[in-house]
Motif scaffolding. Structure first.
Motif, PDB file in Angstrom:
ATOM      1  N   SER A  35     -83.328 -84.511  42.580  1.00  0.00           N
ATOM      2  CA  SER A  35     -83.050 -84.767  43.927  1.00  0.00           C
ATOM      3  C   SER A  35     -84.111 -84.528  44.767  1.00  0.00           C
ATOM      4  CB  SER A  35     -81.786 -83.588  44.498  1.00  0.00           C
ATOM      5  OG  SER A  35     -80.510 -83.719  43.728  1.00  0.00           O
ATOM      6  N   THR A 128     -80.542 -85.881  38.660  1.00  0.00           N
ATOM      7  CA  THR A 128     -79.595 -84.527  39.341  1.00  0.00           C
ATOM      8  C   THR A 128     -78.705 -83.967  38.520  1.00  0.00           C
ATOM      9  OG1 THR A 128     -80.241 -85.756  41.479  1.00  0.00           O
ATOM     10  CG2 THR A 128     -78.252 -84.476  41.286  1.00  0.00           C
ATOM     11  N   ARG A 150     -75.821 -78.277  42.358  1.00  0.00           N
ATOM     12  CA  ARG A 150     -77.041 -78.279  42.351  1.00  0.00           C
ATOM     13  C   ARG A 150     -77.881 -77.268  42.600  1.00  0.00           C
ATOM     14  NH1 ARG A 150     -78.013 -82.606  47.634  1.00  0.00           N
ATOM     15  NH2 ARG A 150     -77.515 -80.727  48.608  1.00  0.00           N
TER      16      ARG A 150
END
Length: 226
Positions: A35, A128, A150
């Motif tokens: 990301s 990601t 994340r």
């Protein structure tokens, strides 16, 4: 002592995800393919000069909190606001609400990226899905919805990449996948949190109903080195 969520991107980039990033003690970024997020020890006074050697002209990066003018050699592409929400402490689902969801791995990277580009759940790269556990729902072998993890710092673990193909929206897929991730996080003693753009009132209301509460509203920007 500062709360981990007050500067979550730096706390993650310089902590649990340091091995996925590059930079110095003044600025860090996720490595290409992950990301496109950057972090600074003081997000209100970011050192973009320290970050610049680790960037390529034309790359786009997300950063939060900072609201000053564009630094030399950089351009502000997007200037907006987002909410950071944290789990309100209620018990999670009693059982797995998405037992049919499959873990996503490297072989799903292209499909996951295509779905993210179509639905735009936030900054998402081809790697990601390596940042945490991701799960997807499939229809006849086609990835139609996903959700995963994340950033992380302290006990806090972010839910991210939540998206559903337009042809499959309205079936509760996103909620089921999120509940699956929440159940796993709570079982590990983690506290779920997430981000949503302030302009997306429908999604914000949905997350509040699910059991999240607003932690803060912050500036979020997309910046590009020239």
């Amino acid at each position: 002592m500062a709360h981990p969520l007050d500067n979550i991107f730096w706390n993650c980039l310089d902590g649990p995800h340091r091995h996925l990033s590059s930079g110095t003690d003044r600025a860090r970024r996720y490595a290409p393919g992950f990301s496109p997020i950057v972090g600074f020890p003081d997000p209100q006074q970011p050192d973009f000069a320290a970050l610049r050697p680790f960037c390529t002209p034309g790359e786009q990066f997300y950063c939060d909190v900072w609201s000053g003018p564009a630094p030399d050699g950089w351009r502000i592409e997007v200037n907006a606001k987002m909410f950071r929400l944290v789990w309100d402490g209620r018990p999670g689902p009693a059982e797995d609400p998405a037992p049919d969801a499959l873990p996503l791995g490297a072989r799903h990277a292209d499909e996951a990226l295509a779905l993210a580009r179509l639905t735009r759940p936030g900054p998402f790269g081809p790697r990601t899905i390596e940042m945490g556990a991701y799960f997807g729902l499939f229809d006849d072998g086609r990835l139609v919805a996903m959700a995963g993890e994340r950033t992380t710092a302290g006990p806090y673990r972010e839910i991210s990449g939540v998206c559903t193909h337009p042809d499959y929206q309205g079936r509760g897929y996103a909620k089921r996948l999120m509940q699956k991730v929440i159940l796993r996080q709570l079982a590990r003693g983690e506290i779920p949190f997430l981000h949503v753009m302030s302009a997306n009132q429908a999604a914000h209301d949905f997350y509040l109903r699910m059991g999240f509460r607003d932690y803060c509203e912050t500036v979020v920007r997309v910046v590009t080195p020239l």
